[in-house]
Every structure is written in structure tokens, then in C-alpha cells.
Design a protein around this motif. Structure first.
Motif, short mmCIF file in Angstrom:
data_model
loop_
_atom_site.label_atom_id
_atom_site.label_comp_id
_atom_site.label_asym_id
_atom_site.label_seq_id
_atom_site.Cartn_x
_atom_site.Cartn_y
_atom_site.Cartn_z
N THR A 21 0.83 -1.20 0.00
CA THR A 21 0.00 0.00 0.00
C THR A 21 0.86 1.25 0.00
O THR A 21 0.60 2.19 -0.75
CB THR A 21 -0.94 -0.01 1.23
N ARG A 22 1.89 1.28 0.83
CA ARG A 22 2.80 2.44 0.87
C ARG A 22 3.52 2.62 -0.46
O ARG A 22 3.75 3.73 -0.91
CB ARG A 22 3.81 2.31 2.00
N LEU A 23 3.88 1.52 -1.08
CA LEU A 23 4.56 1.59 -2.37
C LEU A 23 3.65 2.22 -3.42
O LEU A 23 4.07 3.11 -4.17
CB LEU A 23 5.00 0.19 -2.80
N HIS A 24 2.40 1.77 -3.49
CA HIS A 24 1.45 2.34 -4.45
C HIS A 24 1.16 3.80 -4.13
O HIS A 24 1.07 4.63 -5.04
CB HIS A 24 0.15 1.54 -4.47
N TYR A 25 1.01 4.12 -2.85
CA TYR A 25 0.74 5.50 -2.45
C TYR A 25 1.87 6.42 -2.90
O TYR A 25 1.63 7.49 -3.46
CB TYR A 25 0.55 5.58 -0.93
N SER A 26 3.11 6.00 -2.69
CA SER A 26 4.24 6.83 -3.10
C SER A 26 4.32 6.94 -4.63
O SER A 26 4.70 7.99 -5.17
CB SER A 26 5.55 6.30 -2.53
#
Length: 161
Positions: A52-57
Motif C-alpha cells: 500500500t505504501r509503495l502504491h501510495y508513493s
């Protein structure tokens, strides 16, 4: 000639050496399985958060790139003294074009991201002086969030609402 003398070593010393040589070291199967189980649980909990953090960034980076594309189009309009247009074709290809130079830059939005310019007739136009010819709202949608941006008429910059 002297007879070799045998050195007497206490029986206890041999016993300790024999014990050290025959002692088994290592982990039991149960200990190894317990550690593997704990690692699996930690991985199962942290992996979705990481993704999720990867997609958000990735999406945040695309928003910043779109903002920089607006700066680029404004700069080209000012320097060349001609109208510049930003378009989004097929819902995911961002293109900066000028009247004489043609395509200046082009890049693709990340998968699942959509920039809605429908309130601006799907184009952002910069005049020869670098100002925006039509003010409006940009909606940027991702699977994680939707943000609304307004465009400042004088400066041609995005601001989050």
C-alpha cells in the motif's frame, strides 16, 4: 638415557573432553518451526502495508510529475512565446504540445490512476505569456484516494483543495 616419563592426566579431564566431543549442538525441529511460524506471521502482517505504501508513493510521485509538467508547459509558453497545451489521451498519457515545436514531452500515468480534466475540456491551455486561458478544477483519482486541485489563473499552478 632417561626413560620417558608418562604424564598422568586425571581421569576427570578425559571425561570432560569426551563429553564435549559427543555433545549435540543445534536447534530442535520444534524451535526451527516456531521461528518460521513467527517470521511468516510478521511477513503476513507487514507485506500488505508495504505494498500500500509503495502504491501510495507511486501515485504521489505522479501528482508531483503532473505539477512539474504544468511548470514545463508554462515555461515553454513563456520562452517560445507561443500557446502550449497539456492533454491527457486515452485516460493515461500526459502530453505537452506547443504550436510550432509539436510534442515536447509525453509520459504515462501509473496503472489505476486517472486525471479528470473534463471541466477544462480535457486540455490545459497556456497563452503566449504563460498564463492559463481557462481556469478550472482537476480531479485526480487513484484506488487509494481522490484529490481535487484548482488551477490559479495568473500563475498556472495547481493547489490542493
Amino acid at each position: 638415557m632417561q626413560a620417558q616419563q608418562k604424564v598422568k592426566v586425571p581421569h576427570l579431564c578425559f571425561q570432560k573432553i569426551r563429553h564435549c566431543l559427543h555433545r549435540q549442538t543445534g536447534f530442535t525441529l520444534l524451535e526451527v518451526l516456531l521461528v518460521l511460524f513467527c517470521m511468516t506471521v510478521v511477513l503476513a502482517v507487514t507485506f500488505p502495508i508495504f505494498v500500500t505504501r509503495l502504491h501510495y508513493s507511486l501515485y504521489e510521485q505522479a501528482v508531483q510529475k503532473f505539477s512539474m509538467t504544468m511548470y514545463e508547459a508554462q515555461y515553454v509558453a513563456r520562452e517560445l512565446g507561443e500557446r502550449t497545451t497539456i492533454t491527457i489521451a486515452d485516460g493515461n498519457v500526459v502530453t505537452v504540445m506547443s504550436e510550432r515545436e509539436g510534442v515536447i514531452s509525453e509520459w504515462k500515468l501509473p496503472e489505476g490512476m486517472n486525471i479528470d480534466l473534463s471541466k477544462l475540456n480535457n486540455k490545459i491551455h497556456y497563452t503566449e505569456k504563460g498564463t492559463i486561458s481557462k481556469v478550472g478544477t482537476i480531479f485526480i483519482e487513484t484506488p487509494l484516494w481522490t484529490k481535487e486541485y484548482t488551477i490559479n489563473f495568473t500563475y498556472g499552478r495547481m493547489r490542493e483543495r
